[in-house]
Design a protein around this motif. Sequence first.
Motif, PDB file in Angstrom:
ATOM      1  N   VAL A  12      -5.770  -3.741  50.169  1.00  0.00           N
ATOM      2  CA  VAL A  12      -6.683  -2.882  50.919  1.00  0.00           C
ATOM      3  C   VAL A  12      -6.150  -2.838  52.345  1.00  0.00           C
ATOM      4  O   VAL A  12      -5.917  -3.874  52.961  1.00  0.00           O
ATOM      5  CB  VAL A  12      -8.130  -3.436  50.940  1.00  0.00           C
ATOM      6  CG1 VAL A  12      -9.039  -2.525  51.740  1.00  0.00           C
ATOM      7  CG2 VAL A  12      -8.654  -3.626  49.536  1.00  0.00           C
TER       8      VAL A  12
ATOM      9  N   ASP B 268     -10.902   0.071  64.190  1.00  0.00           N
ATOM     10  CA  ASP B 268     -12.006   0.957  64.563  1.00  0.00           C
ATOM     11  C   ASP B 268     -12.036   1.161  66.069  1.00  0.00           C
ATOM     12  O   ASP B 268     -11.219   0.617  66.809  1.00  0.00           O
ATOM     13  CB  ASP B 268     -13.348   0.446  64.014  1.00  0.00           C
ATOM     14  CG  ASP B 268     -13.866  -0.799  64.708  1.00  0.00           C
ATOM     15  OD1 ASP B 268     -13.283  -1.217  65.734  1.00  0.00           O
ATOM     16  OD2 ASP B 268     -14.861  -1.363  64.229  1.00  0.00           O
TER      17      ASP B 268
ATOM     18  N   VAL C  88     -11.360  -3.116  60.186  1.00  0.00           N
ATOM     19  CA  VAL C  88     -12.380  -2.946  59.165  1.00  0.00           C
ATOM     20  C   VAL C  88     -11.688  -2.791  57.813  1.00  0.00           C
ATOM     21  O   VAL C  88     -10.750  -2.019  57.671  1.00  0.00           O
ATOM     22  CB  VAL C  88     -13.237  -1.693  59.453  1.00  0.00           C
ATOM     23  CG1 VAL C  88     -14.274  -1.489  58.373  1.00  0.00           C
ATOM     24  CG2 VAL C  88     -13.879  -1.786  60.825  1.00  0.00           C
TER      25      VAL C  88
ATOM     26  N   LYS D 165     -12.436  -1.803  53.908  1.00  0.00           N
ATOM     27  CA  LYS D 165     -13.412  -1.168  53.022  1.00  0.00           C
ATOM     28  C   LYS D 165     -12.823  -1.082  51.615  1.00  0.00           C
ATOM     29  O   LYS D 165     -12.160  -0.124  51.256  1.00  0.00           O
ATOM     30  CB  LYS D 165     -13.758   0.229  53.521  1.00  0.00           C
ATOM     31  CG  LYS D 165     -14.502   0.225  54.833  1.00  0.00           C
ATOM     32  CD  LYS D 165     -14.895   1.627  55.235  1.00  0.00           C
ATOM     33  CE  LYS D 165     -15.641   1.585  56.563  1.00  0.00           C
ATOM     34  NZ  LYS D 165     -15.996   2.919  57.012  1.00  0.00           N
TER      35      LYS D 165
ATOM     36  N   SER E 180     -12.602  -0.382  47.698  1.00  0.00           N
ATOM     37  CA  SER E 180     -13.197   0.664  46.862  1.00  0.00           C
ATOM     38  C   SER E 180     -13.517   0.112  45.482  1.00  0.00           C
ATOM     39  O   SER E 180     -13.296  -1.068  45.212  1.00  0.00           O
ATOM     40  CB  SER E 180     -12.230   1.849  46.757  1.00  0.00           C
ATOM     41  OG  SER E 180     -11.054   1.440  46.089  1.00  0.00           O
TER      42      SER E 180
END
Length: 105
Positions: free
Chosen positions: A70, A75, A81, A83, A85
């Motif tokens: 990932v 940001d 960050v 995220k 899936s």
Amino acid sequence: MLRGEALSAYRALLRATRRTFPGDALMLSESAAEIRGKFEANRHVASEADIRRLLDDAREASRFISTMIVQAKLDSNGAYVVKPSKEHAGATLEIPSEELLREKV
């Protein structure tokens, strides 16, 4: 038959990197070059058993890229960050420290 499987494995690896690193031109170009280099290095492998092993390795690499990697994104506050899936469901994520990420930039 094996030629078609090799092409399919090659394309699957490229798709996996495009899904994992969208918008990251450097990672996309470097991963595409690495994938092509690996396939070119094994272009003259003649043994069917060796070819099957290499194809299995390529399929495993595609799965690994898709489910175990990932990409962290920076940001607006200067924090990274992550995220994951739905493809990452059930995987154990190792999140590097902010210091390690800064060293890589």
